[in-house]
Design a protein around this motif. Structure first.
Motif, PDB file in Angstrom:
ATOM      1  N   SER A  54       0.977  -1.193  -0.006  1.00 28.73           N
ATOM      2  CA  SER A  54      -0.116  -0.050  -0.044  1.00 28.73           C
ATOM      3  C   SER A  54       0.831   1.168  -0.215  1.00 28.73           C
ATOM      4  O   SER A  54       1.350   1.699   1.133  1.00 28.73           O
ATOM      5  CB  SER A  54      -0.779  -0.110   1.203  1.00 28.73           C
ATOM      6  N   LYS A  55       1.079   1.672  -1.222  1.00 30.74           N
ATOM      7  CA  LYS A  55       2.068   2.758  -1.306  1.00 30.74           C
ATOM      8  C   LYS A  55       1.354   4.140  -0.763  1.00 30.74           C
ATOM      9  O   LYS A  55       2.007   4.986  -0.101  1.00 30.74           O
ATOM     10  CB  LYS A  55       2.268   3.221  -2.543  1.00 30.74           C
ATOM     11  N   GLU A  56       0.175   4.131  -0.839  1.00 31.46           N
ATOM     12  CA  GLU A  56      -0.599   5.404  -0.257  1.00 31.46           C
ATOM     13  C   GLU A  56      -0.331   5.394   1.279  1.00 31.46           C
ATOM     14  O   GLU A  56      -0.334   6.631   1.802  1.00 31.46           O
ATOM     15  CB  GLU A  56      -2.048   5.337  -0.309  1.00 31.46           C
ATOM     16  N   HIS A  57      -0.444   4.168   1.974  1.00 30.83           N
ATOM     17  CA  HIS A  57      -0.128   4.066   3.320  1.00 30.83           C
ATOM     18  C   HIS A  57       1.265   3.902   3.800  1.00 30.83           C
ATOM     19  O   HIS A  57       1.627   3.822   4.976  1.00 30.83           O
ATOM     20  CB  HIS A  57      -0.950   3.178   4.032  1.00 30.83           C
ATOM     21  N   GLY A  58       2.128   3.955   2.610  1.00 25.18           N
ATOM     22  CA  GLY A  58       3.529   3.532   2.920  1.00 25.18           C
ATOM     23  C   GLY A  58       3.665   2.301   3.545  1.00 25.18           C
ATOM     24  O   GLY A  58       4.741   2.184   4.506  1.00 25.18           O
ATOM     25  N   GLU A  59       2.917   1.208   3.306  1.00 24.18           N
ATOM     26  CA  GLU A  59       3.049  -0.098   3.925  1.00 24.18           C
ATOM     27  C   GLU A  59       3.239  -1.349   3.031  1.00 24.18           C
ATOM     28  O   GLU A  59       2.693  -1.076   2.128  1.00 24.18           O
ATOM     29  CB  GLU A  59       1.968  -0.353   4.815  1.00 24.18           C
ATOM     30  N   ILE A  60       4.176  -2.114   3.409  1.00 23.97           N
ATOM     31  CA  ILE A  60       4.542  -3.244   2.841  1.00 23.97           C
ATOM     32  C   ILE A  60       4.205  -4.334   3.870  1.00 23.97           C
ATOM     33  O   ILE A  60       4.973  -4.511   4.889  1.00 23.97           O
ATOM     34  CB  ILE A  60       5.842  -3.297   2.082  1.00 23.97           C
ATOM     35  N   ALA A  61       3.506  -5.527   3.568  1.00 18.63           N
ATOM     36  CA  ALA A  61       3.239  -6.489   4.381  1.00 18.63           C
ATOM     37  C   ALA A  61       3.874  -7.740   4.174  1.00 18.63           C
ATOM     38  O   ALA A  61       3.679  -8.099   2.849  1.00 18.63           O
ATOM     39  CB  ALA A  61       1.750  -6.740   4.681  1.00 18.63           C
ATOM     40  N   VAL A  62       4.576  -8.401   4.797  1.00 20.75           N
ATOM     41  CA  VAL A  62       5.341  -9.533   4.239  1.00 20.75           C
ATOM     42  C   VAL A  62       5.305 -10.844   5.069  1.00 20.75           C
ATOM     43  O   VAL A  62       5.498 -10.844   6.276  1.00 20.75           O
ATOM     44  CB  VAL A  62       6.793  -9.207   4.295  1.00 20.75           C
ATOM     45  N   GLU A  63       5.235 -12.006   4.379  1.00 18.05           N
ATOM     46  CA  GLU A  63       5.175 -13.263   5.278  1.00 18.05           C
ATOM     47  C   GLU A  63       6.328 -13.854   5.155  1.00 18.05           C
ATOM     48  O   GLU A  63       6.995 -13.966   4.000  1.00 18.05           O
ATOM     49  CB  GLU A  63       3.957 -14.174   4.942  1.00 18.05           C
ATOM     50  N   VAL A  64       7.277 -13.994   6.414  1.00 19.97           N
ATOM     51  CA  VAL A  64       8.516 -14.575   6.191  1.00 19.97           C
ATOM     52  C   VAL A  64       8.495 -16.023   6.705  1.00 19.97           C
ATOM     53  O   VAL A  64       8.072 -16.327   7.667  1.00 19.97           O
ATOM     54  CB  VAL A  64       9.346 -14.032   7.387  1.00 19.97           C
ATOM     55  N   SER A  65       9.170 -17.030   6.083  1.00 17.83           N
ATOM     56  CA  SER A  65       9.003 -18.371   6.083  1.00 17.83           C
ATOM     57  C   SER A  65      10.089 -18.953   6.907  1.00 17.83           C
ATOM     58  O   SER A  65       9.924 -19.652   7.889  1.00 17.83           O
ATOM     59  CB  SER A  65       8.754 -19.165   4.952  1.00 17.83           C
ATOM     60  N   LYS A  66      11.145 -18.350   6.915  1.00 18.41           N
ATOM     61  CA  LYS A  66      12.299 -19.115   7.515  1.00 18.41           C
ATOM     62  C   LYS A  66      13.302 -17.905   8.033  1.00 18.41           C
ATOM     63  O   LYS A  66      13.278 -16.760   7.486  1.00 18.41           O
ATOM     64  CB  LYS A  66      13.331 -19.787   6.694  1.00 18.41           C
ATOM     65  N   PRO A  67      14.164 -17.963   9.208  1.00 22.62           N
ATOM     66  CA  PRO A  67      14.103 -19.125   9.842  1.00 22.62           C
ATOM     67  C   PRO A  67      13.088 -19.502  10.868  1.00 22.62           C
ATOM     68  O   PRO A  67      12.546 -20.327  11.430  1.00 22.62           O
ATOM     69  CB  PRO A  67      15.664 -19.151  10.536  1.00 22.62           C
ATOM     70  N   PRO A  69       9.101 -18.603  11.147  1.00 19.80           N
ATOM     71  CA  PRO A  69       8.126 -18.066  10.362  1.00 19.80           C
ATOM     72  C   PRO A  69       7.389 -16.743  11.146  1.00 19.80           C
ATOM     73  O   PRO A  69       6.815 -16.966  12.354  1.00 19.80           O
ATOM     74  CB  PRO A  69       6.832 -19.348  10.576  1.00 19.80           C
ATOM     75  N   CYS A  70       7.251 -15.640  10.593  1.00 23.24           N
ATOM     76  CA  CYS A  70       6.773 -14.620  11.038  1.00 23.24           C
ATOM     77  C   CYS A  70       5.967 -13.706  10.212  1.00 23.24           C
ATOM     78  O   CYS A  70       6.022 -13.831   8.881  1.00 23.24           O
ATOM     79  CB  CYS A  70       7.855 -13.826  11.905  1.00 23.24           C
ATOM     80  N   PHE A  71       5.322 -12.565  10.572  1.00 22.80           N
ATOM     81  CA  PHE A  71       4.638 -11.799   9.985  1.00 22.80           C
ATOM     82  C   PHE A  71       5.370 -10.404  10.207  1.00 22.80           C
ATOM     83  O   PHE A  71       5.733  -9.994  11.067  1.00 22.80           O
ATOM     84  CB  PHE A  71       3.397 -11.345  10.181  1.00 22.80           C
ATOM     85  N   LEU A  72       5.629  -9.470   9.090  1.00 23.56           N
ATOM     86  CA  LEU A  72       6.251  -8.351   9.104  1.00 23.56           C
ATOM     87  C   LEU A  72       5.323  -7.268   8.345  1.00 23.56           C
ATOM     88  O   LEU A  72       4.958  -7.342   7.357  1.00 23.56           O
ATOM     89  CB  LEU A  72       7.593  -8.746   8.314  1.00 23.56           C
ATOM     90  N   ILE A  73       5.593  -6.102   8.899  1.00 21.08           N
ATOM     91  CA  ILE A  73       4.702  -5.068   8.212  1.00 21.08           C
ATOM     92  C   ILE A  73       5.939  -3.876   8.422  1.00 21.08           C
ATOM     93  O   ILE A  73       6.588  -3.578   9.183  1.00 21.08           O
ATOM     94  CB  ILE A  73       3.845  -4.319   8.978  1.00 21.08           C
ATOM     95  N   VAL A  74       6.270  -3.355   6.865  1.00 22.97           N
ATOM     96  CA  VAL A  74       7.395  -2.297   7.024  1.00 22.97           C
ATOM     97  C   VAL A  74       6.618  -1.139   6.611  1.00 22.97           C
ATOM     98  O   VAL A  74       5.776  -0.849   5.951  1.00 22.97           O
ATOM     99  CB  VAL A  74       8.077  -2.632   5.684  1.00 22.97           C
ATOM    100  N   THR A  75       6.813   0.112   7.395  1.00 22.57           N
ATOM    101  CA  THR A  75       6.416   1.470   7.475  1.00 22.57           C
ATOM    102  C   THR A  75       7.537   2.272   6.779  1.00 22.57           C
ATOM    103  O   THR A  75       8.389   2.522   7.478  1.00 22.57           O
ATOM    104  CB  THR A  75       5.584   1.784   8.702  1.00 22.57           C
ATOM    105  N   ILE A  76       7.012   2.954   5.754  1.00 21.75           N
ATOM    106  CA  ILE A  76       8.040   4.115   5.109  1.00 21.75           C
ATOM    107  C   ILE A  76       7.420   5.460   4.850  1.00 21.75           C
ATOM    108  O   ILE A  76       6.268   5.673   4.383  1.00 21.75           O
ATOM    109  CB  ILE A  76       8.450   3.344   3.626  1.00 21.75           C
TER     110      ILE A  76
END
Length: 128
Positions: A54-67, A69-76
Motif C-alpha cells: 500500500s504505497k498510499e499508506h507507505g506499508e508493505i506486508a510480508v510473510e517470512v517463512s524462515k528461519p 515463520p513470522c509476519f512483518l509490516i514495513v512502514t516507510i
C-alpha cells in the motif's frame, strides 16, 4: 535483555525504543526511491512473500517463512524531501523454548543493514 523480553513474540521499531538498534532508521532518499528498493528487497528474498503493498499508506506486508515463520509490516514515511524513515513491526505465533525475541531482533537488524547497503543512513534518533 530481561528474561521476559526474550519471550516477546513481537517487536516494533520506533523513535522511542530503548534499544538503539531498534530505533527508526532514517535514510537519504525520496519516499519513492526507498519504497521501491524496500519492496524489491522483499520480492527478491526467497524466504519472504510480499502479501500487501500500500504505497498510499507507505506499508508493505510480508510473510517470512524462515528461519522463524513470522509476519512483518514495513512502514516507510517521508520526513523531508531527501529523508525517509523506515520502521518494522514483526511478530510470530511460533513458540520457542529459548525465546523468539533475539531471532526477530536479528532479522530486523539485517533488514536495516540491507537497506543501508542501497541508501545512505542519515541516522537514528537518540533519546536525549
Amino acid at each position: 535483555m530481561g528474561i521476559l523480553t526474550r519471550f516477546k513474540k513481537q517487536i516494533e521499531t520506533s523513535d522511542r525504543n530503548t534499544d538503539d538498534s531498534l530505533k527508526t532508521h532514517y535514510y537519504k532518499a525520496t519516499f519513492n526511491q526507498l519504497f521501491q528498493s524496500v519492496e524489491k528487497l522483499f520480492h527478491e528474498d526467497a524466504d519472504c512473500q510480499v502479501t500487501t503493498v500500500s504505497k498510499e499508506h507507505g506499508e508493505i506486508a510480508v510473510e517470512v517463512s524462515k528461519p522463524i515463520p513470522c509476519f512483518l509490516i514495513v512502514t516507510i514515511v517521508s520526513v523531508k524531501p531527501m529523508e525517509t524513515a523506515v520502521d518494522f513491526n514483526i511478530s510470530s505465533e511460533k513458540f520457542s523454548l529459548l525465546g523468539l525475541y533475539p531471532g526477530l531482533k536479528k532479522r530486523i537488524n539485517s533488514y536495516y543493514e540491507r537497506i543501508g547497503q542501497i541508501h545512505n543512513l542519515v541516522g537514528i534518533r537518540k533519546n536525549s
